[in-house]
Design an enzyme around this catalytic site. Sequence first.
Site, PDB file in Angstrom:
ATOM      1  N   LYS A  29       0.832  -1.212   0.000  1.00  0.00           N
ATOM      2  CA  LYS A  29       0.000   0.000   0.000  1.00  0.00           C
ATOM      3  C   LYS A  29       0.862   1.257   0.000  1.00  0.00           C
ATOM      4  O   LYS A  29       0.583   2.196  -0.751  1.00  0.00           O
ATOM      5  CB  LYS A  29      -0.934  -0.030   1.220  1.00  0.00           C
ATOM      6  CG  LYS A  29      -1.874   1.155   1.302  1.00  0.00           C
ATOM      7  CD  LYS A  29      -3.193   0.782   1.942  1.00  0.00           C
ATOM      8  CE  LYS A  29      -3.099   0.589   3.444  1.00  0.00           C
ATOM      9  NZ  LYS A  29      -3.115   1.861   4.182  1.00  0.00           N
ATOM     10  N   SER A  30       1.894   1.285   0.816  1.00  0.00           N
ATOM     11  CA  SER A  30       2.738   2.489   0.890  1.00  0.00           C
ATOM     12  C   SER A  30       3.376   2.785  -0.470  1.00  0.00           C
ATOM     13  O   SER A  30       3.399   3.928  -0.928  1.00  0.00           O
ATOM     14  CB  SER A  30       3.845   2.285   1.931  1.00  0.00           C
ATOM     15  OG  SER A  30       3.292   2.182   3.218  1.00  0.00           O
ATOM     16  N   ARG A  34       2.590   5.954  -3.302  1.00  0.00           N
ATOM     17  CA  ARG A  34       3.698   6.789  -3.784  1.00  0.00           C
ATOM     18  C   ARG A  34       3.882   6.639  -5.294  1.00  0.00           C
ATOM     19  O   ARG A  34       4.310   7.585  -5.969  1.00  0.00           O
ATOM     20  CB  ARG A  34       4.975   6.433  -3.008  1.00  0.00           C
ATOM     21  CG  ARG A  34       4.954   6.961  -1.555  1.00  0.00           C
ATOM     22  CD  ARG A  34       5.919   6.205  -0.681  1.00  0.00           C
ATOM     23  NE  ARG A  34       6.045   6.727   0.674  1.00  0.00           N
ATOM     24  CZ  ARG A  34       5.224   6.440   1.691  1.00  0.00           C
ATOM     25  NH1 ARG A  34       4.184   5.642   1.513  1.00  0.00           N
ATOM     26  NH2 ARG A  34       5.447   6.942   2.895  1.00  0.00           N
ATOM     27  N   ARG A 129      -8.891  11.807  12.759  1.00  0.00           N
ATOM     28  CA  ARG A 129      -7.439  11.660  12.959  1.00  0.00           C
ATOM     29  C   ARG A 129      -6.721  13.008  12.964  1.00  0.00           C
ATOM     30  O   ARG A 129      -7.096  13.932  12.250  1.00  0.00           O
ATOM     31  CB  ARG A 129      -6.852  10.740  11.872  1.00  0.00           C
ATOM     32  CG  ARG A 129      -7.460   9.347  11.948  1.00  0.00           C
ATOM     33  CD  ARG A 129      -6.901   8.415  10.918  1.00  0.00           C
ATOM     34  NE  ARG A 129      -5.508   8.090  11.172  1.00  0.00           N
ATOM     35  CZ  ARG A 129      -4.766   7.328  10.364  1.00  0.00           C
ATOM     36  NH1 ARG A 129      -5.304   6.828   9.254  1.00  0.00           N
ATOM     37  NH2 ARG A 129      -3.521   7.071  10.657  1.00  0.00           N
ATOM     38  N   ALA A 175       6.434   7.977   9.163  1.00  0.00           N
ATOM     39  CA  ALA A 175       6.841   8.088   7.758  1.00  0.00           C
ATOM     40  C   ALA A 175       5.933   9.057   7.013  1.00  0.00           C
ATOM     41  O   ALA A 175       6.352   9.684   6.034  1.00  0.00           O
ATOM     42  CB  ALA A 175       6.788   6.719   7.098  1.00  0.00           C
ATOM     43  N   ASP A 327       1.920  -1.340  11.908  1.00  0.00           N
ATOM     44  CA  ASP A 327       0.571  -1.742  11.491  1.00  0.00           C
ATOM     45  C   ASP A 327       0.248  -3.191  11.865  1.00  0.00           C
ATOM     46  O   ASP A 327      -0.861  -3.657  11.617  1.00  0.00           O
ATOM     47  CB  ASP A 327       0.423  -1.568   9.970  1.00  0.00           C
ATOM     48  CG  ASP A 327       0.430  -0.101   9.580  1.00  0.00           C
ATOM     49  OD1 ASP A 327       0.043   0.739  10.414  1.00  0.00           O
ATOM     50  OD2 ASP A 327       0.821   0.212   8.442  1.00  0.00           O
ATOM     51  N   ARG A 358      -6.234   1.937  17.905  1.00  0.00           N
ATOM     52  CA  ARG A 358      -6.041   0.489  17.757  1.00  0.00           C
ATOM     53  C   ARG A 358      -5.750  -0.216  19.064  1.00  0.00           C
ATOM     54  O   ARG A 358      -6.049  -1.400  19.208  1.00  0.00           O
ATOM     55  CB  ARG A 358      -4.898   0.207  16.769  1.00  0.00           C
ATOM     56  CG  ARG A 358      -5.362   0.286  15.364  1.00  0.00           C
ATOM     57  CD  ARG A 358      -4.366  -0.250  14.366  1.00  0.00           C
ATOM     58  NE  ARG A 358      -4.949  -0.083  13.050  1.00  0.00           N
ATOM     59  CZ  ARG A 358      -4.275   0.120  11.936  1.00  0.00           C
ATOM     60  NH1 ARG A 358      -2.956   0.166  11.961  1.00  0.00           N
ATOM     61  NH2 ARG A 358      -4.905   0.255  10.796  1.00  0.00           N
ATOM     62  N   ARG A 407      -7.613  -3.201   9.562  1.00  0.00           N
ATOM     63  CA  ARG A 407      -6.715  -4.152  10.222  1.00  0.00           C
ATOM     64  C   ARG A 407      -7.342  -4.756  11.489  1.00  0.00           C
ATOM     65  O   ARG A 407      -6.995  -5.871  11.882  1.00  0.00           O
ATOM     66  CB  ARG A 407      -5.377  -3.493  10.542  1.00  0.00           C
ATOM     67  CG  ARG A 407      -4.649  -3.029   9.283  1.00  0.00           C
ATOM     68  CD  ARG A 407      -3.177  -2.797   9.513  1.00  0.00           C
ATOM     69  NE  ARG A 407      -2.650  -1.854   8.544  1.00  0.00           N
ATOM     70  CZ  ARG A 407      -2.366  -2.123   7.275  1.00  0.00           C
ATOM     71  NH1 ARG A 407      -2.545  -3.341   6.811  1.00  0.00           N
ATOM     72  NH2 ARG A 407      -1.888  -1.183   6.479  1.00  0.00           N
TER      73      ARG A 407
HETATM   74  C1  S3P Z   1       2.616   4.765   6.217  1.00  0.00           C
HETATM   75  C2  S3P Z   1       3.135   5.143   7.425  1.00  0.00           C
HETATM   76  C3  S3P Z   1       2.625   4.663   8.719  1.00  0.00           C
HETATM   77  C4  S3P Z   1       1.719   3.458   8.572  1.00  0.00           C
HETATM   78  C5  S3P Z   1       0.747   3.629   7.435  1.00  0.00           C
HETATM   79  C6  S3P Z   1       1.491   3.814   6.127  1.00  0.00           C
HETATM   80  C7  S3P Z   1       3.213   5.298   4.982  1.00  0.00           C
HETATM   81  O1  S3P Z   1       1.885   5.707   9.333  1.00  0.00           O
HETATM   82  O2  S3P Z   1       1.013   3.225   9.766  1.00  0.00           O
HETATM   83  O3  S3P Z   1      -0.095   2.495   7.326  1.00  0.00           O
HETATM   84  O4  S3P Z   1       2.935   4.761   3.896  1.00  0.00           O
HETATM   85  O5  S3P Z   1       3.986   6.257   5.070  1.00  0.00           O
HETATM   86  P1  S3P Z   1       2.576   6.809  10.309  1.00  0.00           P
HETATM   87  O6  S3P Z   1       3.446   7.664   9.518  1.00  0.00           O
HETATM   88  O7  S3P Z   1       1.408   7.554  10.891  1.00  0.00           O
HETATM   89  O8  S3P Z   1       3.300   5.970  11.322  1.00  0.00           O
END
Ligand code: S3P
Length: 452
Positions: A29-30, A34, A129, A175, A327, A358, A407
Amino acid sequence: MSHTETAPTPATARRSSALSGDIRIPGDKSISHRSFMFGGLASGETRITGLLEGEDVINTGRAMQAMGASIRKDGDTWIIQGTGNGCLLAPEAPLDFGNAGTGCRLTMGLVGVYDFPSTFIGDASLSRRPMGRVLDPLRLMGVQVTSEPGDRLPVTLRGPAIPTPISYRVPMPSAQVKSAVLLAGLNTPGVTTVIEPVMTRDHTEKMLAGFGADLTVETDAAGVRTIRLEGRGRLTGQVIDVPGDPSSTAFPLVAALLVPGSDVTIRNVLMNPTRTGLILTLREMGADIEILDPRLAGGEDVADLRVRASELTGVTVPAERAPSMIDEYPVLAVAACFARGETVMTGLDELRVKESDRLAAVARGLELNGADCTEGPDWLSVRGRPDGRGLGNPSPDARVVTWLDHRIAMSFLVMGLASEHPVTVDDAAIIATSFPEFMQLMAGLGADIQQS
Ligand code: S3P
């Protein structure tokens, strides 16, 4: 395709016989978010295979289209014509990110510094959030912010004529925050610097460098990373093959460990060290996870995993490991329910601000299903029962509240596969945000999960 448009669908998982099969997990997913963002921004063509086609990522693609990128699909390949760095167009309508924190926060950085208004909206989960963690550095760069109290969505941003480059020390391991500042730096003259005291997933740095950004990373003796990005450079379209998502892998992987007799192979899993904390932890607990054919693909570590049912023993997971498995705590907590002894998970403050709180959602769900756990402000401990006796809940009305959190839904469905009694979640439709193939793929392994 925002999740807000779909009705909640309860689902029940029941004790299953041995899981077996050879599966391929959908794209990370990340990296998928991107890929759409950087491809949409870069000059020329980007071609993506293996993209995760979950609702979250599709919303990011729509946002990039609304800002001028052209995106189409030909067979298995997504083909993007980007706008060129600095050339995003003003979106005519609010950008709807549905459930996705990553899509929303990263795009706030990407377009927030432009000298035109952009508005961000999302579903009930995303609207709860905190966005201040991204809005604060953007304010320092000169961005005007209008938001709901507590820096919640809807948010409208308007950049200055010339954004100010900043040097920003990320105050929490995130991140998303790191990435938002770097993406804002792409359209800012001069050098934008991000100081990251604790390393988080590094997909933004790696991929931006791949697209041709002038970016350097320095790591000092204490592990503090300094990332410098020269703004207003040229990005060039790339060819990307997205590896399988280790966070989605976690669900069939833990299911295979817990259901006696199981033997499952999971192919093409991203093994970037910033993402493999769960595998490390489960192996410490005694999990039989064989790493097959470790290889490099598109600059990332990738491997196949062979997972066999295992007797697990509780461990204490060190707080500093949290960013590499952030996660995965909900499903680790489920694994811990079936381990001998106690599992203690610490350093979990960030779990409070995910798609749900969570920590609370997991603790309430475990309690509802007969597990012995204690929730602290930033920790969770679970005392397990290796045979699953007493776990689950015979009443179909006892539904785990998932709070629009994919999740939480998947973790508790995994729990039901090895518990004495069934486990029911109040909504499995939300799983489509990150893992639309989950039900089908689990059924193919032999898991007994029914939607009602
Ligand atoms: C992600 C960063 C994480 C992660 C999220 C994906 C990303 O979040 O929990 O599912 O793709 O940069 P945080 O930056 O809030 O830790």
